[in-house]
Design a protein around this motif. Sequence first.
Motif, mmCIF file in Angstrom:
data_model
loop_
_atom_site.group_PDB
_atom_site.id
_atom_site.type_symbol
_atom_site.label_atom_id
_atom_site.label_comp_id
_atom_site.label_asym_id
_atom_site.label_seq_id
_atom_site.Cartn_x
_atom_site.Cartn_y
_atom_site.Cartn_z
ATOM 1 N N GLY A 24 17.840 2.823 0.078
ATOM 2 C CA GLY A 24 16.542 3.273 -0.230
ATOM 3 C C GLY A 24 15.448 2.337 -0.973
ATOM 4 O O GLY A 24 14.781 2.725 -1.529
ATOM 5 N N LYS A 25 15.536 1.041 -0.833
ATOM 6 C CA LYS A 25 15.043 0.044 -1.535
ATOM 7 C C LYS A 25 13.722 -0.477 -0.698
ATOM 8 O O LYS A 25 12.877 -1.237 -1.060
ATOM 9 C CB LYS A 25 15.933 -1.037 -2.144
ATOM 10 C CG LYS A 25 16.833 -0.462 -3.171
ATOM 11 C CD LYS A 25 17.697 -1.725 -3.536
ATOM 12 C CE LYS A 25 18.538 -1.132 -4.625
ATOM 13 N NZ LYS A 25 19.579 -1.958 -5.130
ATOM 14 N N LYS A 26 13.802 0.007 0.502
ATOM 15 C CA LYS A 26 12.731 -0.715 1.475
ATOM 16 C C LYS A 26 11.556 0.391 1.568
ATOM 17 O O LYS A 26 11.459 0.987 2.725
ATOM 18 C CB LYS A 26 13.060 -1.250 2.822
ATOM 19 C CG LYS A 26 14.167 -2.548 2.343
ATOM 20 C CD LYS A 26 15.140 -2.841 3.711
ATOM 21 C CE LYS A 26 16.101 -3.990 3.423
ATOM 22 N NZ LYS A 26 16.497 -4.418 4.788
ATOM 23 N N VAL A 27 10.893 0.675 0.661
ATOM 24 C CA VAL A 27 9.876 2.008 0.846
ATOM 25 C C VAL A 27 8.803 1.758 1.780
ATOM 26 O O VAL A 27 8.045 0.700 2.070
ATOM 27 C CB VAL A 27 9.320 2.009 -0.594
ATOM 28 C CG1 VAL A 27 8.391 3.274 -0.587
ATOM 29 C CG2 VAL A 27 10.421 2.455 -1.547
ATOM 30 N N THR A 28 8.478 2.752 2.561
ATOM 31 C CA THR A 28 7.398 2.718 3.443
ATOM 32 C C THR A 28 6.401 3.919 3.150
ATOM 33 O O THR A 28 5.402 3.892 3.585
ATOM 34 C CB THR A 28 8.011 3.147 4.967
ATOM 35 O OG1 THR A 28 8.662 4.468 4.869
ATOM 36 C CG2 THR A 28 8.660 2.008 5.493
ATOM 37 N N ASP A 29 6.705 4.895 1.986
ATOM 38 C CA ASP A 29 5.823 5.862 1.575
ATOM 39 C C ASP A 29 6.167 6.229 0.133
ATOM 40 O O ASP A 29 7.323 6.751 0.085
ATOM 41 C CB ASP A 29 5.813 6.813 2.651
ATOM 42 C CG ASP A 29 4.790 7.976 2.183
ATOM 43 O OD1 ASP A 29 4.275 8.030 1.003
ATOM 44 O OD2 ASP A 29 3.881 8.613 3.164
ATOM 45 N N PHE A 30 5.579 5.891 -0.730
ATOM 46 C CA PHE A 30 5.809 6.098 -2.110
ATOM 47 C C PHE A 30 5.696 7.723 -2.559
ATOM 48 O O PHE A 30 5.895 8.012 -3.781
ATOM 49 C CB PHE A 30 4.907 5.198 -3.224
ATOM 50 C CG PHE A 30 5.435 3.831 -3.232
ATOM 51 C CD1 PHE A 30 6.330 3.370 -4.238
ATOM 52 C CD2 PHE A 30 5.111 2.991 -2.389
ATOM 53 C CE1 PHE A 30 6.962 2.325 -4.310
ATOM 54 C CE2 PHE A 30 5.291 1.705 -2.713
ATOM 55 C CZ PHE A 30 6.118 1.220 -3.338
ATOM 56 N N TYR A 31 5.252 8.441 -1.801
ATOM 57 C CA TYR A 31 4.890 9.929 -2.210
ATOM 58 C C TYR A 31 5.809 10.919 -1.015
ATOM 59 O O TYR A 31 5.545 11.989 -1.275
ATOM 60 C CB TYR A 31 3.381 10.040 -1.879
ATOM 61 C CG TYR A 31 2.287 9.615 -2.933
ATOM 62 C CD1 TYR A 31 2.332 10.672 -3.965
ATOM 63 C CD2 TYR A 31 1.797 8.506 -3.049
ATOM 64 C CE1 TYR A 31 1.639 10.056 -4.995
ATOM 65 C CE2 TYR A 31 1.163 8.017 -4.084
ATOM 66 C CZ TYR A 31 0.945 8.996 -5.058
ATOM 67 O OH TYR A 31 -0.023 8.560 -6.055
#
Length: 510
Positions: A101-108
């Motif tokens: 879960g560390k390669k974020v594509t959407d923070f929401y």
Amino acid sequence: MKRAFASSLALLFLLSFAIPAQADTNEKRTWQDETVYFMMVDRFNNLDSTNDQGVNVKDPRAYFGGDLKGITAKLDYIQSMGFTAIRLTPIFQTEPGDYQGKKVTDFYKVDPRFGTLSDLKTLVKEAHKRHMKVILDFVTNHTSSRHPWVNDPAKKDWYHEKWEISDWNNPRQIETGWLNGLPDLAQENPEVKRYLIDAAKWWIKETDIDGYYLDDARYVPKSFWQGFANEVKAVKKDFYLLGGIDSNDPRYIADYEKDGIDGFLDYPFYNEASKVLSNVNQSLAPLYRVWKNNVSYYDHPYLLGTFLDNDRTVRFTRLALENKQNPITRMKLSLAYLFSTPGVPIVYYGTEIVLDGGKAPDNHRLMNFRTDDEVVNYIKKLGELRGQLPSLRRGDFTLLYEKKGMAVFKRTYKGETAVIAINNTNKTQKVHLTNAQLAPGKELRGLLSGDLVRSSKNGYNLISDRETAEIYVLAKKTGLNIPFIAALIAVYVLFGLFLYYAKKRAKRSR
């Protein structure tokens, strides 16, 4: 199951009669009173098969299917061991294949492989029903290379120019270089700063979480953290910020405390504990020196997160095996130290089943709930004691004795005195404590194995079996503990009656 029930009742009676009446357990709860269970979401418990995308439990780098519903289903299990808070690896939407879960594509958004926003809200709500707090990992240093911002010309200045860190002692390189090849966010850009802070506040308002773990905190400019901390803490009272700074220098880590981060993973503690406690005949003096350094450098040393291993380290079990030691024996001794000394204990999932594992991804193995419960029951005892004795959470910390691995510590708080004996040697040890070290004319009541040490004219003589720990409370001398004996007899009589009537009822039913 029935034996466990009887044992639990017996333990409750033991604690009620062994702990002195002056112990005050009604003070306002703070973060130094918590005990945290840390889970890798994908590896813990798969309850919802509808979100199983790319699951292959035979491939250590693939998804294993763990989800938020699976964690909610195990809250009672976690609480039964005495844990009062949980910490999760990042749950934001990430690129495919990133089970950590560390390669974020959407923070929401919640990653669909872990569940939905509704699942997260349910998890937090159910945890709060059990008076348990929830800490989420919040990624601020970087995004996925597949994040829409990466190819957006309007967001070009949201990232630092691509280059790898070469000098790990250079703050500028650490704060602006690309870590592990991931696009490095420019937090000094007011738009980036505003976006990250707004996202952090949104999750608190939306889900009512209680804290954030800030991974890779030293790779983000310190100027960012002060504004982040101020605004996030304004949303919810007593919100906890736990920083992850992988350094063995407490002075370096403590410098971030002034910017609003409450506590930090205590890597200096880990580095000593992983060596000292994973092997026999090792002096505990280095661990005590870590604490003395913490008192010197931190304003709030009791808020540091102490741990034996985590998702970035080799499992403690593996270290014990490499030292040709019994991992169960080593784990129990180490957990006794972890739960009874200053700091916020953070226990990595699988510790309770002595899960093995080397370097990542081997240290991210699937949780197994069908194993021996020896260490589980030991953690339950430790959790009960930590909850019952404020001195184990808030007391000062003094080394009374240490010789080649046999150590005795004292903790005092508001009239309560706890004594922790750790025999990290391969022989039975005898320790004499003087009347100057402990108040004379009293007795030490052992709460882990039931040892009882009455004072003599010259002090107290403790006898400790090899590779064991005991936690004592100092109390007035007693004769035979008639109330306890009577209560214990009552427990087993009642349990016998319960079994008798249960069998009788079963016969009637047939």
